[in-house]
Design a protein around this motif. Structure first.
Motif, PDB file in Angstrom:
ATOM      1  N   ILE A 293      23.154 -25.499  13.336  1.00 53.63           N
ATOM      2  CA  ILE A 293      23.674 -25.314  14.424  1.00 53.63           C
ATOM      3  C   ILE A 293      24.708 -23.881  13.947  1.00 53.63           C
ATOM      4  N   VAL A 296      22.450 -20.377  13.681  1.00 54.28           N
ATOM      5  CA  VAL A 296      22.362 -19.910  14.247  1.00 54.28           C
ATOM      6  C   VAL A 296      22.612 -19.040  15.159  1.00 54.28           C
ATOM      7  N   LYS A 297      24.179 -19.676  14.778  1.00 58.01           N
ATOM      8  CA  LYS A 297      25.021 -19.055  15.185  1.00 58.01           C
ATOM      9  C   LYS A 297      25.403 -17.979  16.601  1.00 58.01           C
ATOM     10  N   GLU A 299      23.222 -16.559  17.734  1.00 55.35           N
ATOM     11  CA  GLU A 299      21.877 -16.367  18.605  1.00 55.35           C
ATOM     12  C   GLU A 299      22.286 -17.088  19.950  1.00 55.35           C
ATOM     13  N   MET A 304      19.732 -21.340  20.694  1.00 61.16           N
ATOM     14  CA  MET A 304      20.927 -21.997  19.364  1.00 61.16           C
ATOM     15  C   MET A 304      19.490 -23.690  19.359  1.00 61.16           C
ATOM     16  N   TYR A 307      16.017 -24.199  18.674  1.00 59.11           N
ATOM     17  CA  TYR A 307      16.093 -24.298  17.381  1.00 59.11           C
ATOM     18  C   TYR A 307      16.417 -25.662  16.395  1.00 59.11           C
ATOM     19  N   LYS A 330      28.407 -21.561  25.131  1.00 55.46           N
ATOM     20  CA  LYS A 330      28.804 -20.241  24.357  1.00 55.46           C
ATOM     21  C   LYS A 330      29.869 -19.160  25.072  1.00 55.46           C
TER      22      LYS A 330
END
Length: 332
Positions: A293, A296-297, A299, A304, A307, A330
């Motif tokens: 995780i 790709v923080k 993205e 996320m 992926y 997010k």
């Protein structure tokens, strides 16, 4: 077998024993279609073959003639087994069609739209391991609030789908996204306790994000604790909240907690299809999931979740073993 069939077969067999041409074989293939249409059993075909051969070859050796008697007995049992097998295949096909129909109904019934909220990026993925999904994700939203429910039925198939419909009914009965998480769980728990079999167990998490305060308030009914990522501290922590599984008893006191999100922070809500992934070496540790995780923080939330799913799928040699649901909130 009708006399006309016997006569036709004898002519075909006689021509084949004399000439043995491709045309003779072709006639035999066409004749077999008539046998199938008339539902003539394999042992009947062998019986007429034996009788025809004895007429065509009067001095046919007795041991050869007797061998057909054995073949007839073999075919009697074989024919019965074949019919039983075909019946089972037909039943399986019917069940598959019914499951596909039920899955389509479930997708329509439980369909939810990911809301667009100012200052909040939301990503969601839910992939069933079979036709019916034992996971459930549902959003509630208004101008300043967005709520997310994630549930997991310990079970599969039609019973799990029916359980999900009860949760959907409970969610639809709520006044809106501003309802406190402990109230949401209490309402759904009472409905599930009255409507669902004691053999079914359901965990559920509900969280509400307020854009005006950047506050995430949450409660849990025995569900996997979400992960909170602090961009400032560059670390994950679990959002723990005690609460009994849904439907066990009617009156349950759930815990409710809140946390304020800062820019770059995000919350990862999941089912055990994420936390209990297994590779050939064993269970994939939570630390590994966190690393995936975190990688790709930067993205978008949707990128996320997709992926993470594909990466864990790869680690499992593309053998998904459980329903997989992942939601990310997010703060932008």
């Amino acid at each position: 077998m009708p006399q006309e069939f016997k006569r036709q077969y004898k002519e075909i067999l006689e021509q084949y024993t004399l000439r043995q041409t491709e045309h003779n074989l072709y006639e035999g293939q066409n004749f077999s279609k008539q046998l199938i249409q008339k539902n003539i059993s394999p042992e009947e075909v062998i019986s007429i073959h034996k009788a025809s051969l004895e007429e065509i070859i009067p001095d046919l050796p007795e041991d050869v003639s007797h061998s057909f008697d054995l073949l007839i007995e073999v075919m009697i049992r074989y024919g019965l087994a074949l019919k039983e097998h075909q019946t089972l295949i037909k039943k399986q096909e019917n069940i598959k069609m019914e499951m596909e129909l039920a899955a389509n109904v479930q997708q329509t019934l439980l369909k939810t739209k990911v809301p667009e909220m100012s200052g909040l990026d939301i990503g969601m993925i839910s992939v069933p391991v079979k036709e019916m999904n034992g996971d459930y994700a549902h959003f509630l939203s208004d101008e300043t609030s967005v709520g997310i429910a994630v549930a997991d039925v310990i079970g599969k198939g039609i019973p799990a789908a029916l359980c999900m419909s009860m949760i959907k009914y409970g969610m639809d009965s709520l006044s809106g996204a501003k309802t406190d998480p402990i109230i949401v769980l209490d309402v759904v728990n009472r409905i599930v306790e009255k409507s669902v079999s004691d053999s079914m167990f359901i965990s559920m998490f509900y969280g509400r994000y307020e854009t005006t305060e950047s506050m995430f308030t949450y409660a849990s009914a025995g569900h996997e604790p979400p992960l909170f990522y602090s961009a400032k501290n560059n670390e994950f922590t679990e959002l723990q909240a005690k609460g009994l599984l849904l439907g066990v008893i009617p009156n349950v006191k759930y815990e409710q907690h809140s946390i304020v999100l800062e820019k770059g922070d995000f919350i990862v809500i999941m089912t055990d299809g994420v936390t209990e992934c297994r590779s050939k070496e064993g269970f994939i540790e939570q630390k590994k999931v966190m690393e995936i995780i975190e990688s790709v923080k930067e993205e978008s939330a949707q990128s996320m979740v997709e992926y993470v799913f594909h990466k864990l799928e790869e680690l499992q040699d593309f053998e998904q073993r459980d329903d997989f649901t992942l939601v990310i909130f997010k703060k932008m």
